[in-house]
Motif scaffolding. Structure first.
Motif, PDB file in Angstrom:
ATOM      1  N   GLU A  27       0.843  -1.186   0.000  1.00  0.00           N
ATOM      2  CA  GLU A  27       0.000   0.000   0.000  1.00  0.00           C
ATOM      3  C   GLU A  27       0.880   1.238   0.000  1.00  0.00           C
ATOM      4  OE1 GLU A  27      -2.584  -0.130   3.340  1.00  0.00           O
ATOM      5  OE2 GLU A  27      -3.763  -1.837   2.593  1.00  0.00           O
ATOM      6  N   TRP A  28       0.378   2.326  -0.608  1.00  0.00           N
ATOM      7  CA  TRP A  28       1.124   3.572  -0.568  1.00  0.00           C
ATOM      8  C   TRP A  28       1.206   4.058   0.862  1.00  0.00           C
ATOM      9  CZ3 TRP A  28       3.682   3.732  -4.703  1.00  0.00           C
ATOM     10  CH2 TRP A  28       3.129   3.409  -5.935  1.00  0.00           C
ATOM     11  N   ASP A  29       2.398   4.500   1.263  1.00  0.00           N
ATOM     12  CA  ASP A  29       2.616   4.914   2.645  1.00  0.00           C
ATOM     13  C   ASP A  29       2.172   6.368   2.825  1.00  0.00           C
ATOM     14  OD1 ASP A  29       3.683   5.403   5.226  1.00  0.00           O
ATOM     15  OD2 ASP A  29       5.098   3.765   4.898  1.00  0.00           O
ATOM     16  N   ASP A  30       1.236   6.582   3.752  1.00  0.00           N
ATOM     17  CA  ASP A  30       0.696   7.920   3.959  1.00  0.00           C
ATOM     18  C   ASP A  30       1.236   8.578   5.225  1.00  0.00           C
ATOM     19  OD1 ASP A  30      -0.519   6.394   5.868  1.00  0.00           O
ATOM     20  OD2 ASP A  30      -2.582   6.874   5.291  1.00  0.00           O
ATOM     21  N   ARG A  31       2.372   8.068   5.745  1.00  0.00           N
ATOM     22  CA  ARG A  31       2.903   8.600   7.004  1.00  0.00           C
ATOM     23  C   ARG A  31       4.032   9.602   6.788  1.00  0.00           C
ATOM     24  NH1 ARG A  31       4.409   2.869   9.454  1.00  0.00           N
ATOM     25  NH2 ARG A  31       5.208   2.769   7.326  1.00  0.00           N
ATOM     26  N   PHE A  32       4.054  10.238   5.619  1.00  0.00           N
ATOM     27  CA  PHE A  32       5.208  11.066   5.270  1.00  0.00           C
ATOM     28  C   PHE A  32       5.287  12.379   6.050  1.00  0.00           C
ATOM     29  CE2 PHE A  32       1.840  11.889   2.151  1.00  0.00           C
ATOM     30  CZ  PHE A  32       1.717  13.271   2.202  1.00  0.00           C
ATOM     31  N   THR A  33       4.241  12.731   6.823  1.00  0.00           N
ATOM     32  CA  THR A  33       4.310  13.923   7.663  1.00  0.00           C
ATOM     33  C   THR A  33       4.600  13.585   9.122  1.00  0.00           C
ATOM     34  OG1 THR A  33       1.908  13.862   8.002  1.00  0.00           O
ATOM     35  CG2 THR A  33       2.731  15.228   6.179  1.00  0.00           C
ATOM     36  N   ASP A  34       4.907  12.340   9.399  1.00  0.00           N
ATOM     37  CA  ASP A  34       5.138  11.885  10.775  1.00  0.00           C
ATOM     38  C   ASP A  34       6.643  11.810  11.032  1.00  0.00           C
ATOM     39  OD1 ASP A  34       5.288  10.636  13.228  1.00  0.00           O
ATOM     40  OD2 ASP A  34       3.847   9.060  12.754  1.00  0.00           O
ATOM     41  N   LEU A  35       7.171  12.699  11.849  1.00  0.00           N
ATOM     42  CA  LEU A  35       8.600  12.725  12.144  1.00  0.00           C
ATOM     43  C   LEU A  35       9.094  11.396  12.706  1.00  0.00           C
ATOM     44  CD1 LEU A  35      11.350  14.126  12.534  1.00  0.00           C
ATOM     45  CD2 LEU A  35      10.480  15.001  14.729  1.00  0.00           C
ATOM     46  N   GLU A  36       8.289  10.759  13.524  1.00  0.00           N
ATOM     47  CA  GLU A  36       8.723   9.511  14.155  1.00  0.00           C
ATOM     48  C   GLU A  36       9.010   8.424  13.127  1.00  0.00           C
ATOM     49  OE1 GLU A  36       9.688   8.856  17.229  1.00  0.00           O
ATOM     50  OE2 GLU A  36       9.428  11.019  17.488  1.00  0.00           O
ATOM     51  N   GLU A  37       8.317   8.450  11.983  1.00  0.00           N
ATOM     52  CA  GLU A  37       8.588   7.455  10.948  1.00  0.00           C
ATOM     53  C   GLU A  37       9.975   7.662  10.344  1.00  0.00           C
ATOM     54  OE1 GLU A  37       6.869   4.743  10.083  1.00  0.00           O
ATOM     55  OE2 GLU A  37       5.564   5.243  11.768  1.00  0.00           O
ATOM     56  N   PRO A  75      13.671  18.496   2.343  1.00  0.00           N
ATOM     57  CA  PRO A  75      14.666  17.534   2.833  1.00  0.00           C
ATOM     58  C   PRO A  75      15.618  18.117   3.869  1.00  0.00           C
ATOM     59  CG  PRO A  75      15.185  18.220   0.589  1.00  0.00           C
ATOM     60  CD  PRO A  75      13.811  18.733   0.896  1.00  0.00           C
ATOM     61  N   LEU A  76      15.885  19.420   3.814  1.00  0.00           N
ATOM     62  CA  LEU A  76      16.781  20.018   4.803  1.00  0.00           C
ATOM     63  C   LEU A  76      16.164  19.964   6.197  1.00  0.00           C
ATOM     64  CD1 LEU A  76      19.353  21.539   5.519  1.00  0.00           C
ATOM     65  CD2 LEU A  76      18.150  23.669   5.008  1.00  0.00           C
ATOM     66  N   ILE A  77      14.855  20.158   6.273  1.00  0.00           N
ATOM     67  CA  ILE A  77      14.175  20.112   7.573  1.00  0.00           C
ATOM     68  C   ILE A  77      14.203  18.684   8.115  1.00  0.00           C
ATOM     69  CG2 ILE A  77      12.047  20.595   8.807  1.00  0.00           C
ATOM     70  CD1 ILE A  77      13.480  23.054   7.560  1.00  0.00           C
ATOM     71  N   MET A  81      16.354  17.379  11.582  1.00  0.00           N
ATOM     72  CA  MET A  81      15.725  16.647  12.692  1.00  0.00           C
ATOM     73  C   MET A  81      16.433  15.318  12.940  1.00  0.00           C
ATOM     74  SD  MET A  81      13.212  18.559  13.742  1.00  0.00           S
ATOM     75  CE  MET A  81      11.449  18.628  13.852  1.00  0.00           C
ATOM     76  N   ILE A  82      16.780  14.634  11.863  1.00  0.00           N
ATOM     77  CA  ILE A  82      17.440  13.330  11.997  1.00  0.00           C
ATOM     78  C   ILE A  82      18.814  13.477  12.633  1.00  0.00           C
ATOM     79  CG2 ILE A  82      18.523  11.473  10.659  1.00  0.00           C
ATOM     80  CD1 ILE A  82      16.144  11.664   8.739  1.00  0.00           C
ATOM     81  N   LEU A  83      19.615  14.395  12.130  1.00  0.00           N
ATOM     82  CA  LEU A  83      20.975  14.535  12.649  1.00  0.00           C
ATOM     83  C   LEU A  83      20.983  14.997  14.095  1.00  0.00           C
ATOM     84  CD1 LEU A  83      22.858  16.066   9.580  1.00  0.00           C
ATOM     85  CD2 LEU A  83      22.774  13.687  10.338  1.00  0.00           C
ATOM     86  N   ALA A  84      19.938  15.726  14.509  1.00  0.00           N
ATOM     87  CA  ALA A  84      19.840  16.150  15.904  1.00  0.00           C
ATOM     88  C   ALA A  84      19.456  15.001  16.829  1.00  0.00           C
ATOM     89  CB  ALA A  84      18.825  17.277  16.032  1.00  0.00           C
ATOM     90  N   ALA A  85      18.702  14.039  16.305  1.00  0.00           N
ATOM     91  CA  ALA A  85      18.143  12.979  17.154  1.00  0.00           C
ATOM     92  C   ALA A  85      18.881  11.653  17.072  1.00  0.00           C
ATOM     93  CB  ALA A  85      16.673  12.755  16.792  1.00  0.00           C
ATOM     94  N   VAL A  86      19.583  11.414  15.967  1.00  0.00           N
ATOM     95  CA  VAL A  86      20.214  10.110  15.740  1.00  0.00           C
ATOM     96  C   VAL A  86      21.726  10.299  15.662  1.00  0.00           C
ATOM     97  CG1 VAL A  86      20.305   8.078  14.257  1.00  0.00           C
ATOM     98  CG2 VAL A  86      18.172   9.378  14.458  1.00  0.00           C
ATOM     99  N   PRO A  87      22.488   9.670  16.552  1.00  0.00           N
ATOM    100  CA  PRO A  87      23.943   9.852  16.527  1.00  0.00           C
ATOM    101  C   PRO A  87      24.592   9.106  15.366  1.00  0.00           C
ATOM    102  CG  PRO A  87      23.335   8.234  18.190  1.00  0.00           C
ATOM    103  CD  PRO A  87      22.047   8.793  17.648  1.00  0.00           C
ATOM    104  N   ARG A 107      25.493  28.964   3.649  1.00  0.00           N
ATOM    105  CA  ARG A 107      25.198  29.226   5.064  1.00  0.00           C
ATOM    106  C   ARG A 107      24.456  28.057   5.704  1.00  0.00           C
ATOM    107  NH1 ARG A 107      21.319  33.935   7.498  1.00  0.00           N
ATOM    108  NH2 ARG A 107      22.426  34.290   9.475  1.00  0.00           N
ATOM    109  N   ARG A 108      23.445  27.532   5.017  1.00  0.00           N
ATOM    110  CA  ARG A 108      22.668  26.420   5.585  1.00  0.00           C
ATOM    111  C   ARG A 108      23.536  25.177   5.756  1.00  0.00           C
ATOM    112  NH1 ARG A 108      17.942  27.682   1.224  1.00  0.00           N
ATOM    113  NH2 ARG A 108      16.979  29.440   2.313  1.00  0.00           N
ATOM    114  N   LEU A 109      24.307  24.860   4.727  1.00  0.00           N
ATOM    115  CA  LEU A 109      25.127  23.651   4.777  1.00  0.00           C
ATOM    116  C   LEU A 109      26.226  23.745   5.829  1.00  0.00           C
ATOM    117  CD1 LEU A 109      25.241  23.126   0.950  1.00  0.00           C
ATOM    118  CD2 LEU A 109      24.683  21.297   2.556  1.00  0.00           C
TER     119      LEU A 109
END
Length: 437
Positions: A27-37, A75-77, A81-87, A107-109
């Protein structure tokens, strides 16, 4: 830093546009707005010691009822979030030089490079799709040559901005920034950057072009190539072209890691693999919308050719919706294996290479390609967010680890060290121009 060659593995991390298994159905995954995923997948990748997650981007929404939306969130957002939460794990995100200003990119990079302690990379793309460009203004998209010329200038400026403020030694926050005073064909930028040069080196640069301009861009700037690779012979030739372009650009000791996308359909048993592959073939009939799109991408008249006859190389031309790198890799494959249109469709050859098999067979394929010297590893694109991804991380990678081809622990803290890029001499395009003058 690595002292011997080993396989490198990245994971393309996307939920939008992907499928997951639910009670044996895709099935198509509809959880793309869920940070926890996103964090769940990133943590699983970190547990498998994946080098980096890779986030592509194509910021346009197509109103297509047969397929889900793709590349939805910025993708930057997601990566921040990932780099802040996952070592440990690194992250590479895609940003277009056609649509973004070099100062903002730099500047962002560099900000994320500091905050992640050297775990970030930038995938440089020159936007080819006019539908995307229309979301950013009313100017028509430039031709291929001008877009790559702009990409070269923008990437050069970003790299110079990264080096424009030397913070000095530990505890020394003296402002030592110097303007770059860039006045080019596409950009005028004074500088310096507001973010200092990082002691662990600049962000890693990734690129994927396979046209002559794309190869020149990659040879000049890239550390990693996220290529399309269907043929070992064709990829080996591509590597030599990249190295020649790097030498021409003034890189005295070029190290370029080739990590193509690898699409995987896998299962615990051969029977399960066969079932999945057959279901995928049934979902893409030779008279369906995907086949029609493939015909357009190859400049073939849909419905007016024998889908089971070998394709004639001379009749194939890239259509408007197929980037040149994908077309080049597809033609290499057709020429090498004498494929028909139906076989190309079943292999999804207009996309990244598809490998179908049990975890052992997938590991064998990766090792064979790596030992050939064509690639330095792969960027996994799992068929589904679910069993395919789990089997890659929990079985394929451990098999490679048991063979001594992939580390069981993170040995290096930064991406530059991890890909063995630390200390490589670099000559920027501007420096080379000064030498040439």
């Amino acid at each position: 830093m690595q002292s011997s060659r080993r396989i490198h593995l990245n994971l393309s991390l996307h939920i939008s546009g992907r499928r997951r298994e639910v009670d044996g159905r895709l099935e198509w995954d509809d959880r793309f707005t869920d940070l926890e995923e996103y964090l769940k997948i990133a943590r699983a990748a970190q547990a498998a010691r994946i080098d980096a997650v890779f986030l592509a981007d194509h910021p346009v929404l197509y109103r297509n009822v047969t397929e889900p939306p793709k590349h939805t969130l910025d993708p930057l957002i997601i990566l921040s979030m990932i780099l802040a939460a996952v070592p440990d794990i690194g992250g590479i995100y895609t940003a277009s030089t056609t649509l973004n200003h070099p100062y903002n990119l730099a500047r962002r990079l560099q900000s994320l490079n500091w905050l992640s302690k050297g775990r970030v990379g930038w995938n440089v793309v020159a936007t080819w799709n006019p539908d995307v460009a229309e979301n950013y203004g009313n100017q028509p998209l430039g031709d291929h040559a001008s877009r790559y010329s702009q990409a070269d200038e923008a990437t050069d400026v970003v790299r110079r901005l990264w080096q424009s403020w030397d913070q000095g030694g530990e505890g020394d926050h003296t402002l030592r920034g110097q303007p770059i005073d860039h006045d080019g064909e596409y950009f005028s930028i004074k500088g310096p950057l507001t973010v200092p040069n990082a002691p662990f080196g600049p962000p890693v640069i990734c690129q994927a072009g396979a046209s002559s301009q794309g190869i020149a861009l990659g040879g000049t700037h890239a550390d990693i190539i996220y290529a399309v690779a269907h043929s070992k012979k064709g990829t080996l030739a591509y590597r030599q072209e990249l190295l020649a372009a790097a030498t021409k650009a003034g890189r005295s000791d070029p190290t370029i890691r080739i990590l193509p996308g690898l699409r995987v359909i896998t299962g615990s048993t051969s029977e399960e693999v066969a079932r999945k592959a057959a279901a995928e073939d049934e979902a893409t009939p030779v008279d369906g919308p995907r086949a029609e799109r493939l015909a357009e991408q190859l400049s073939l008249n849909f419905g007016q050719f024998d889908p089971d006859a070998p394709l004639v190389i001379e009749t194939l031309k890239p259509g408007g919706s197929l980037p040149q790198g994908f077309f080049r890799a597809l033609v290499d494959l057709v020429e090498e294996e004498n494929l028909s249109f139906r076989q190309v469709l079943q292999r999804r050859a207009e996309n990244h290479r598809l490998v179908v098999g049990t975890p052992n067979e997938i590991a064998d394929d990766i090792e064979t390609w790596w030992r050939s010297g064509a690639v330095d590893g792969f960027t996994f694109n799992p068929h589904s967010v679910g069993e395919d991804l789990s089997l890659i991380l929990e079985e394929v990678v451990p098999i490679l680890q048991s063979r001594g081809l992939y580390p069981r622990e993170y040995e290096d803290a930064t991406l530059r060290e991890r890909y063995d890029l630390e200390g490589r001499p670099r000559t920027t395009v501007q420096e080379k121009r000064l030498v040439d003058a």
